[in-house]
Design an enzyme around this catalytic site. Structure first.
Site, PDB file in Angstrom:
ATOM      1  N   LYS A   1       2.690  -3.715  -7.020  1.00 19.42           N
ATOM      2  CA  LYS A   1       4.069  -3.677  -7.498  1.00 19.42           C
ATOM      3  C   LYS A   1       5.052  -4.184  -6.458  1.00 19.42           C
ATOM      4  CE  LYS A   1       7.300  -2.663 -10.409  1.00 19.42           C
ATOM      5  NZ  LYS A   1       7.458  -3.501 -11.599  1.00 19.42           N
TER       6      LYS A   1
ATOM      7  N   LYS B   1       4.265 -13.467 -17.416  1.00 23.33           N
ATOM      8  CA  LYS B   1       3.867 -12.181 -17.993  1.00 23.33           C
ATOM      9  C   LYS B   1       2.482 -12.276 -18.626  1.00 23.33           C
ATOM     10  CE  LYS B   1       6.944  -9.375 -16.921  1.00 23.33           C
ATOM     11  NZ  LYS B   1       6.916 -10.098 -15.653  1.00 23.33           N
TER      12      LYS B   1
ATOM     13  N   GLU C   1       9.078 -17.175 -17.204  1.00 26.19           N
ATOM     14  CA  GLU C   1       8.820 -15.745 -17.121  1.00 26.19           C
ATOM     15  C   GLU C   1       7.816 -15.302 -18.189  1.00 26.19           C
ATOM     16  OE1 GLU C   1       9.026 -11.548 -16.511  1.00 26.19           O
ATOM     17  OE2 GLU C   1       9.156 -13.333 -15.247  1.00 26.19           O
TER      18      GLU C   1
ATOM     19  N   CYS D   1       0.853  -1.185   0.000  1.00 26.95           N
ATOM     20  CA  CYS D   1       0.000   0.000   0.000  1.00 26.95           C
ATOM     21  C   CYS D   1       0.889   1.234   0.000  1.00 26.95           C
ATOM     22  CB  CYS D   1      -0.904   0.015   1.229  1.00 26.95           C
ATOM     23  SG  CYS D   1      -1.978  -1.428   1.378  1.00 26.95           S
TER      24      CYS D   1
ATOM     25  N   ASN E   1       0.562   0.368   5.936  1.00 24.19           N
ATOM     26  CA  ASN E   1       1.037  -0.566   4.924  1.00 24.19           C
ATOM     27  C   ASN E   1       1.603  -1.771   5.646  1.00 24.19           C
ATOM     28  OD1 ASN E   1       2.104  -1.833   2.626  1.00 24.19           O
ATOM     29  ND2 ASN E   1       4.033  -0.714   2.814  1.00 24.19           N
ATOM     30  N   GLY E   2       1.143  -2.972   5.298  1.00 17.57           N
ATOM     31  CA  GLY E   2       1.651  -4.175   5.930  1.00 17.57           C
ATOM     32  C   GLY E   2       0.536  -5.017   6.515  1.00 17.57           C
TER      33      GLY E   2
ATOM     34  N   ARG F   1       1.575   0.983  -5.991  1.00 15.96           N
ATOM     35  CA  ARG F   1       1.705   0.115  -4.831  1.00 15.96           C
ATOM     36  C   ARG F   1       0.376  -0.514  -4.425  1.00 15.96           C
ATOM     37  NH1 ARG F   1       6.546   1.022  -2.008  1.00 15.96           N
ATOM     38  NH2 ARG F   1       5.612   0.075  -0.163  1.00 15.96           N
TER      39      ARG F   1
ATOM     40  N   TRP G   1      -3.831  -1.783  -1.405  1.00 22.04           N
ATOM     41  CA  TRP G   1      -3.883  -3.133  -1.967  1.00 22.04           C
ATOM     42  C   TRP G   1      -4.437  -4.018  -0.865  1.00 22.04           C
ATOM     43  CZ3 TRP G   1      -1.684  -8.015  -1.131  1.00 22.04           C
ATOM     44  CH2 TRP G   1      -1.775  -8.903  -2.197  1.00 22.04           C
TER      45      TRP G   1
ATOM     46  N   GLU H   1      -0.309 -12.736 -15.848  1.00 22.60           N
ATOM     47  CA  GLU H   1      -0.540 -11.676 -14.872  1.00 22.60           C
ATOM     48  C   GLU H   1      -1.197 -10.441 -15.479  1.00 22.60           C
ATOM     49  OE1 GLU H   1       2.986 -10.302 -12.853  1.00 22.60           O
ATOM     50  OE2 GLU H   1       4.167 -10.259 -14.679  1.00 22.60           O
TER      51      GLU H   1
ATOM     52  N   HIS I   1       6.654 -35.706 -20.164  1.00 26.63           N
ATOM     53  CA  HIS I   1       6.388 -36.234 -18.821  1.00 26.63           C
ATOM     54  C   HIS I   1       5.090 -35.692 -18.232  1.00 26.63           C
ATOM     55  CE1 HIS I   1      10.237 -38.255 -18.603  1.00 26.63           C
ATOM     56  NE2 HIS I   1      10.808 -37.149 -19.064  1.00 26.63           N
TER      57      HIS I   1
END
Length: 608
Positions: free
Chosen positions: A603, A484, A480, A2, A98-99, A27, A74, A487, A503
């Site tokens: 982020k 991308k 990766e 946040c 924040n947290g 954030r 967030w 997300e 497999h």
């Protein structure tokens, strides 16, 4: 996770609080709000959703006052509603946070038993109510906050505003970042320097466990034991960057296009471009000659960068590397007695799990180094060695330029390690650094393929699932690339080592399944071709990303081919990242998703 802002001034603060929140919206953007004092009375405005909703609310219902706090959220505790939006307040105090307060249920039950009521589902409101309880018992604001902080368990940063106290702001941090900005007859609190950059470039970063008392002209900082301390005044870098999309449609696209420049800057920190010799940034004492084993840990995209790093160090330096997702590393209680260096990778330098892993490694007596994009961050400050990436502020939630800068730093470091250990000769060093020097140009060549990749993305948008395959250096890129895509476009995608196809994942292959294959013409190209043929035999739709030599081989009949220039193997992870980023970006744009701020993500992940 946040974003927090606080301003104590003699001028109205409402519009400036909102301006700072715009810089912090990366954030978190589930809700936003501000609180101010006017005539000693607390006033609040909050809104669900993005900051524009709060701006409209304030236009209709202005909030005067020369002292205030703000927050962009967030969500962790409670749904992203106005009711759960910050600031949380009682009749006596407002707080932004924040947290995560891990013991909030215990505290809430205690306070409820004493007759205090709660209006939200958040852990943060417990902090406001606890401070109120202490003040009801006769404590002054600072004493009430100090007593509350001693009861809180978890990682957090907090800012407090008090009824009838127009000359007082209090901030505190434990784990989550918080900075103090100094202006002329005014003071600021913020989650990072970017938030404060419109107002000041004179910033002090609170250390873990610090609290700060702000009035109009001074910041009194206290450590966890209540002793007044001095934290260094720094020239913040945030003011050097104007956070704007420029000519690009989204921050993500802008940051993709910044990669030739920022990769070049990062390379310059690790290679003397005049001599072609590798170096440790800022002349720090890091000699790999006695390093026999390394431990690498990171989260998300940083973990995939670390995975490439493992390949680099084992290939060029002949150093054995352990690799862990940071959220698992310390809980495995791995014995680290034979590890000589622990390396951590983080864009923000505040990633909670990575920070916890760093502290675990330090507790085991290991030498630590961090590859970090924010040199003032907690991970950077607590590491024995800082290895900076020079990507600049990255606003898009999906990491792009920070990732390629991490890869650049890891590649150059592995060569330096190889030189120190005698695994790379002086001639080989020049050859490898010469190859790395081509990275900006090669990335620029990849960017010129955007129009072609956009065409492929329009078709990708019609699918709900995708596979990404690669071998060697390309295997981490497959993971990766899949990350991308999912997300920002919300298409389910998975990245696999191409040799693992038979497999299990091959069961998914049919004519409706796009399969992105990353296959430069390297020493494992023929092996990758055999896996592509397995896909083709089952009707899978292959999108091949290769180089001129690979395309000319005609080894497999791909449905679509993206052709990059031929390049040395050490460059392929850095350059081949770009078409994967563009494919995900244009797929998301075509689907109409929120590219820069995808749902449920933030982020900087400063909570576990």
């Amino acid at each position: 996770m946040c974003g927090i802002i606080g301003i104590i001034s003699r001028e109205p603060v409402s519009s400036r609080l909102v301006d700072a929140l715009k810089r912090l919206e990366y954030r978190g953007y589930d809700s936003a709000g501000i609180a101010t004092l006017e005539g000693g009375a607390l006033g609040r405005r909050r809104a669900e959703g993005k900051l524009a909703n709060l701006e409209r609310h304030l236009a209709e219902n202005p909030l005067p006052g020369t002292i205030g706090i703000g927050h962009t959220r967030w969500a962790t505790h409670g749904a992203p509603t106005t009711r759960n939006a910050h600031p949380h307040a009682t009749a006596r105090v407002a707080v932004v946070h924040n947290g995560i307060i891990e013991n909030f249920r215990e505290l809430r039950a205690e306070l409820s038993a004493e007759g205090y009521a709660f209006e939200s589902d958040t852990d943060t409101e417990t902090v406001a109510v606890h401070v109120t309880r202490e003040m009801d018992r006769g404590a002054a604001p600072r004493e009430a906050v100090a007593a509350t902080l001693k009861r809180l368990e978890g990682a957090f940063s907090l800012a407090f505003l008090f009824k009838d106290e127009e000359g007082l702001l209090i901030g505190a941090r434990k784990g989550s970042p918080l900075a103090v900005g100094e202006g002329k007859d005014e003071m600021f609190l913020g989650s990072d320097a970017i938030a404060l950059s419109p107002f000041t470039d004179a910033v002090r970063y609170l250390e873990d466990g610090d609290s700060v008392i702000l009035d109009h002209g001074r910041a009194a900082i206290y450590d966890f034991d209540g002793n007044e301390v001095v934290r260094p005044l720094r020239q913040a870098v945030g003011k050097a960057f104007y956070v704007d999309k420029g000519n690009h449609r989204h921050f993500m696209q802008k940051e993709i296009y910044e990669q030739p420049e920022v990769v070049g800057h990062t390379l310059g920190a690790f290679v003397d471009m005049t001599t072609g010799r590798t170096k440790i940034p800022q002349g720090q004492p890091l000699d790999f000659s006695s390093v026999r084993r390394m431990a690498i840990s990171a989260c998300g995209t940083g973990f995939y960068a670390g995975t490439v790093g493992r390949y680099y160090f084992e290939r060029y330096a002949r150093i054995a590397c352990d690799l862990d997702v940071a959220s698992e590393f310390r809980y495995r209680e791995s014995p680290l007695g034979d590890v000589d260096l622990a390396l951590f990778v983080s864009q923000s330098g505040e990633t909670a799990d990575t920070l916890a892993s760093l502290r675990y490694a330090k507790a085991q007596g290991l030498k630590t180094a961090s590859i970090v994009n924010v040199p003032e961050s907690t991970i950077a400050r607590e590491s024995d060695l800082l290895l900076p990436t020079l990507a600049g502020p990255e606003i898009g939630v999906a990491s792009t330029k920070a990732f390629t800068c991490q890869l650049t730093a890891l590649a150059a470091l592995s060569v330096r390690a190889g030189v120190d250990r005698g695994a790379v000769s002086a001639e080989e060093e020049l050859e490898l650094t010469g190859a790395l020097a081509e990275a900006p140009r090669m990335i620029n060549a990849a960017l010129h393929l955007e129009e072609r990749i956009e065409e492929l993305a329009h078709d990708m948008a019609n699918h709900r699932h995708a596979l990404f395959l690669g071998r060697g250096f390309s295997y981490p890129l497959a993971m990766e690339g899949a990350l991308k895509l999912k997300e920002i476009s919300y298409i389910h995608a998975e990245g696999y080592a191409a040799g693992e196809l038979k497999h299990g994942p091959i069961a998914l292959i049919d004519e409706t399944m796009p399969v992105v294959v990353i296959a430069p013409h390297d020493r494992v190209f023929e092996k990758t071709v055999s896996n592509m043929q397995e896909v083709a035999a089952r009707g899978g739709k292959i999108i091949l990303i290769t180089d001129e030599k690979g395309a000319a081989s005609g080894a497999v009949d791909a449905a679509e081919t993206i052709v990059l220039p031929n390049m040395p193997e050490i460059l392929t992870p850095i350059v081949y990242s770009v078409p994967l980023q563009l494919l995900a970006y244009h797929t998301a744009v075509h689907m109409g998703t929120d590219v820069d701020q995808p749902r449920n993500l933030a982020k900087s992940v400063t909570v576990e």
